[in-house]
Design an enzyme around this catalytic site. Structure first.
Site, PDB file in Angstrom:
ATOM      1  N   TRP A   1      50.985  29.076  55.548  1.00 53.59           N
ATOM      2  CA  TRP A   1      51.506  30.037  54.566  1.00 53.59           C
ATOM      3  C   TRP A   1      52.031  31.192  55.405  1.00 53.59           C
ATOM      4  CZ3 TRP A   1      50.500  35.137  53.104  1.00 53.59           C
ATOM      5  CH2 TRP A   1      51.058  35.523  51.878  1.00 53.59           C
TER       6      TRP A   1
ATOM      7  N   GLU B   1      53.573  33.453  37.688  1.00 54.47           N
ATOM      8  CA  GLU B   1      53.307  32.731  38.942  1.00 54.47           C
ATOM      9  C   GLU B   1      53.744  31.274  38.925  1.00 54.47           C
ATOM     10  OE1 GLU B   1      49.190  32.499  40.300  1.00 54.47           O
ATOM     11  OE2 GLU B   1      48.522  32.615  38.239  1.00 54.47           O
TER      12      GLU B   1
ATOM     13  N   HIS C   1      56.132  54.299  24.366  1.00 60.39           N
ATOM     14  CA  HIS C   1      56.203  55.280  25.454  1.00 60.39           C
ATOM     15  C   HIS C   1      57.107  54.800  26.585  1.00 60.39           C
ATOM     16  CE1 HIS C   1      53.194  57.691  23.479  1.00 60.39           C
ATOM     17  NE2 HIS C   1      52.443  56.616  23.347  1.00 60.39           N
TER      18      HIS C   1
ATOM     19  N   ASN D   1      44.421  30.421  61.656  1.00 62.09           N
ATOM     20  CA  ASN D   1      44.496  30.953  60.295  1.00 62.09           C
ATOM     21  C   ASN D   1      44.058  32.402  60.374  1.00 62.09           C
ATOM     22  OD1 ASN D   1      44.208  31.510  57.543  1.00 62.09           O
ATOM     23  ND2 ASN D   1      42.180  30.570  57.460  1.00 62.09           N
ATOM     24  N   GLY D   2      44.847  33.303  59.781  1.00 65.31           N
ATOM     25  CA  GLY D   2      44.498  34.730  59.823  1.00 65.31           C
ATOM     26  C   GLY D   2      45.655  35.527  60.374  1.00 65.31           C
TER      27      GLY D   2
ATOM     28  N   GLU E   1      46.504  38.619  31.958  1.00 61.43           N
ATOM     29  CA  GLU E   1      46.267  37.296  32.550  1.00 61.43           C
ATOM     30  C   GLU E   1      47.348  36.310  32.080  1.00 61.43           C
ATOM     31  OE1 GLU E   1      44.720  36.185  34.928  1.00 61.43           O
ATOM     32  OE2 GLU E   1      44.466  34.058  34.564  1.00 61.43           O
TER      33      GLU E   1
ATOM     34  N   LYS F   1      49.915  34.379  34.581  1.00 64.94           N
ATOM     35  CA  LYS F   1      50.059  32.912  34.608  1.00 64.94           C
ATOM     36  C   LYS F   1      51.530  32.534  34.463  1.00 64.94           C
ATOM     37  CE  LYS F   1      47.017  31.968  35.946  1.00 64.94           C
ATOM     38  NZ  LYS F   1      45.784  32.612  36.213  1.00 64.94           N
TER      39      LYS F   1
ATOM     40  N   CYS G   1      46.708  29.469  55.037  1.00 68.99           N
ATOM     41  CA  CYS G   1      46.852  28.497  56.105  1.00 68.99           C
ATOM     42  C   CYS G   1      45.578  27.655  56.135  1.00 68.99           C
ATOM     43  CB  CYS G   1      47.056  29.111  57.489  1.00 68.99           C
ATOM     44  SG  CYS G   1      48.537  30.084  57.636  1.00 68.99           S
TER      45      CYS G   1
ATOM     46  N   LYS H   1      46.403  29.376  47.442  1.00 68.87           N
ATOM     47  CA  LYS H   1      45.213  29.525  46.607  1.00 68.87           C
ATOM     48  C   LYS H   1      44.243  30.546  47.162  1.00 68.87           C
ATOM     49  CE  LYS H   1      42.477  27.976  43.285  1.00 68.87           C
ATOM     50  NZ  LYS H   1      42.895  28.492  41.977  1.00 68.87           N
TER      51      LYS H   1
ATOM     52  N   ARG I   1      46.100  25.988  50.392  1.00 72.06           N
ATOM     53  CA  ARG I   1      46.012  27.213  51.181  1.00 72.06           C
ATOM     54  C   ARG I   1      47.370  27.655  51.740  1.00 72.06           C
ATOM     55  NH1 ARG I   1      40.755  28.198  52.620  1.00 72.06           N
ATOM     56  NH2 ARG I   1      41.476  29.607  54.233  1.00 72.06           N
TER      57      ARG I   1
HETATM   58  C1  F6R Z   1      46.150  33.734  39.937  1.00 70.99           C
HETATM   59  C2  F6R Z   1      45.207  33.601  41.019  1.00 70.99           C
HETATM   60  C3  F6R Z   1      45.028  34.755  41.927  1.00 70.99           C
HETATM   61  C4  F6R Z   1      43.550  34.860  42.349  1.00 70.99           C
HETATM   62  C5  F6R Z   1      43.391  35.954  43.411  1.00 70.99           C
HETATM   63  C6  F6R Z   1      41.943  36.154  43.793  1.00 70.99           C
HETATM   64  O1  F6R Z   1      46.205  32.590  39.147  1.00 70.99           O
HETATM   65  O2  F6R Z   1      44.619  32.577  41.208  1.00 70.99           O
HETATM   66  O3  F6R Z   1      45.473  35.943  41.358  1.00 70.99           O
HETATM   67  O4  F6R Z   1      42.788  35.149  41.222  1.00 70.99           O
HETATM   68  O5  F6R Z   1      44.117  35.612  44.547  1.00 70.99           O
HETATM   69  O6  F6R Z   1      41.385  34.985  44.285  1.00 70.99           O
HETATM   70  P1  F6R Z   1      39.822  34.765  44.327  1.00 70.99           P
HETATM   71  O7  F6R Z   1      39.350  34.709  42.916  1.00 70.99           O
HETATM   72  O8  F6R Z   1      39.625  33.491  45.061  1.00 70.99           O
HETATM   73  O9  F6R Z   1      39.249  35.950  45.034  1.00 70.99           O
END
Ligand code: F6R
Length: 610
Positions: free
Chosen positions: A75, A490, A506, A100-101, A483, A487, A2, A605, A27
């Site tokens: 969010w 998501e 396994h 926010n929170g 990773e 990617k 948020c 994010k 956010r």
């Molecule tokens: C994936 C992604 C998330 C962040 C995670 C931690 O692409 O961006 O998995 O890596 O939410 O976020 P930070 O690094 O800001 O603590």
């Protein structure tokens, strides 16, 4: 998650609020709203389901004018993403609030308020807060004291912005556990969840501390601590500028950020190396003496940052011969663990505001760790403020929700950290020089890899109609595969899992058929032959293989095996290099699928809630 914006000014604040929301949209983006105090002291509000653009459209149809206002992009946590749950929430046309929170005791407060006659208009945890403030105002408290008294009843994490119509030019802001900054203008003040939202209107910021309450009018700002004593918080000038937020001609922020990695890596190395040696003081004044005592390392992080930690653990044990454990922060914070003497606690985070990572750090500070080090991309974040040692990644703002340049620069930072610690554990000067040479070559090598984009775009077509994919790697390339899978899922919504290639037989081998693409990271290292055997197992079952190989990996495209030869030499930089094509693969699959790449569904994010 948020995003909050607020403003008290002489000018009409709606454009500032809307632009701020646009910049905070990373956010959360499932609904948005703003409330502005009209010139005849009425609270006017607009709310929409969906993105901030929808709010812009609504605002064009029925503009709100006024000099005091608050706004929010959501969010959803409590209650569906719809208009009635969108912020600002208003009580009896008198007081408006953005939050926010999460208010953890909202159910209890809701019951109490219902018993005393309040009717609820939303399913949110927020509405109890605006009701409580209204109740306090009705008992003749002024806005500051009404908000202060209310916060005493709240459990959880929150940043709040509150306005009311008995004090039309006044804005109260509170920070506890969720980020909030004050922007200082000329004869005007602003609040926001981060500096980024306010860069078009100011470069001057005050970073509130937890428990702070700010009482803001156009010409006066007073900040109180959690006991309501006046406190001084310094004004800082940011180096960020408003233009950093444009796409620079790229179709998406994510693509821009993938392509800016060579530059971001260079920035992360700038001023950190001199005469072939690491400048250890870049980690903090006491870093050298702390690093000399390190006997083990504990890393905690979430998501992509966690994957960076996993790769660093391989480096730490191989280069520094120091034991290193990596934990998912949301797990670590709730588990009973044993801290070995002289263990360094390292947290990794792009935003520096991730609630679970912060909680892990706070737990670490109460435990017996030697020291705490934050590897972070945001200078003035909660993580950097609360850690003893800090290393900033200098990747520049990352706006695409899927993390790319933050990850590669975290790896650069972690590599430097490993060398700086290894120096105290027998790493020779020659070895240090050799490794510095490798990291300094990284940016140029990443640039070369980006030339594979067309090949990868073609390969991506094979994935677009698939529902599942497997990613395989071994050793430090298992986190690279993890990773890559993260990617892909998501941003393209294809279910993707990563496995250590040796684990295939396994269990997961049962999934393999001609509808399951398998991506393998095949660097030319000591595990290559073993990986090739694992891949034969896949091929024999009709699985279609997509291999990213090194210069001398000695693998060729055949029926059902699609090879992209990255033409790179193998060294410690290989996990970083092999990440780049996986980022591009996920990106192009998502483009073909027409997905919302920079703002994937259900995500945000900065994950500032648990
Ligand atoms: C994936 C992604 C998330 C962040 C995670 C931690 O692409 O961006 O998995 O890596 O939410 O976020 P930070 O690094 O800001 O603590």
């Amino acid at each position: 998650m948020c995003g909050i914006v607020g403003a008290v000014a002489q000018r009409d604040v709606s454009p500032v609020l809307l632009e701020g929301l646009k910049r905070l949209e990373y956010r959360g983006y499932d609904s948005a709203g703003l409330a502005v105090m009209s010139h005849d002291k009425e609270l006017q509000r607009l709310r929409v389901q969906g993105k901030v653009n929808e709010l812009f459209k609504e605002h064009q149809k029925s503009p709100l004018n006024g000099t005091t206002g608050i706004a929010h992009t959501r969010w959803a946590t409590h209650g569906k993403p719809n208009v009635k749950n969108a912020h600002p929430h208003i009580c009896h046309d008198k007081v408006a609030l953005v939050h926010n929170g999460i208010i953890e005791n909202h159910e209890e407060l809701r019951k109490e308020q219902m018993a005393s006659g309040f009717e609820f208009n939303s399913e949110t945890d927020t509405e109890v807060v605006v009701n409580a403030i209204y109740e306090a105002l009705e008992s003749r408290l002024d806005l500051l004291h009404a908000v202060f008294n209310t916060t005493k009843k709240l459990q959880g994490a929150y940043a709040l912005g509150v306005i009311n119509n008995t004090d039309p030019g006044r804005l109260i802001a509170v920070k506890k556990g969720s980020p909030l900054v004050i922007g200082v203008g000329i004869g005007e003040y602003f609040i926001a969840s981060d500096v980024f939202a306010l860069l078009p209107v100011t470069q001057k910021f005050i970073f509130l501390e937890d428990g702070d309450i700010a009482d803001i009018t156009r010409d006066k700002l007073t900040i109180y601590d959690s006991e309501l004593s006046i406190v001084e918080r310094s004004i800082k000038l940011t180096e960020l500028n408003a233009d950093m937020a444009d796409k620079a001609g790229y179709r998406h922020y994510m693509l821009k950020e993938i392509f800016s990695q060579p530059n971001a890596i260079e920035k992360s190395l700038e001023h950190r190396i001199k005469d072939g040696k690491i400048i250890t003081s870049e980690f903090g004044q006491n870093a050298d003496s702390i690093f000399s005592r390190v006997k083990s390392v504990k890393i905690a992080a979430c998501g992509t940052s966690y994957h960076a930690g996993l790769i660093a653990a391989y480096w730490m044990e191989e280069i520094a011969h120091i034991s290193c454990h990596v934990e998912i922060a949301s797990e670590y914070r709730y588990r009973k663990s044993v801290v070995i003497d002289d263990t360094l606690f390292v947290s990794i985070s792009q935003s520096g505001e991730t609630a679970d990572t912060l909680a892990a750090l706070h737990l670490a500070k109460e435990s017996n760790f030697l020291s705490t080090l934050a590897i972070c991309n945001v200078a003035e974040s909660s993580l950097t403020r609360d850690s003893e040692l800090v290393f900033l990644t200098h990747a520049g703002p990352e706006i695409g929700v899927a993390s790319t340049k933050a990850f590669t620069t975290q790896l650069v930072a972690l590599f430097l950290m490993v060398i700086a610690i290894a120096k105290h554990n027998g790493l020779s000067k020659e070895y240090e020089k050799m490794m510095i040479k490798q990291v300094k070559s990284l940016s140029g090598r990443v640039s070369q890899l980006l030339h594979h984009k067309d090949e990868i775009e073609i390969m991506a077509k094979d994935f677009a109609d698939k529902h599942h994919a497997l990613f395989l790697g071994r050793g430090s390339f298992l986190p690279v595969a993890m990773e890559g899978a993260l990617k892909l899922k998501e941003i393209s919504y294809i279910h993707a899992e990563a496995y250590a290639a040796g684990e295939l037989k396994h269990g997961p081998l049962a999934l393999v058929d001609d509808d399951m693409p398998i991506v393998a990271v095949a660097p030319n290292n000591n595990l290559l032959e073993k990986l090739k055997s694992n891949l034969q197992e896949v091929k024999a079952r009709g699985g279609k293989l997509y291999l990213f190989a090194d210069k001398e990996s000695d693998v060729e495209s055949t029926e059902g095996v699609y090879i992209i030869n990255l033409n790179v030499d193998y060294d410690f930089m290989a996990p970083i290099l092999h990440t780049i094509p996986l980022q591009l693969l996920a990106y192009y699959v998502a483009v073909i699928k027409g997905a919302d790449i920079d703002q994937p569904r259900n995500l945000a994010k900065s994950v500032t809630v648990e």
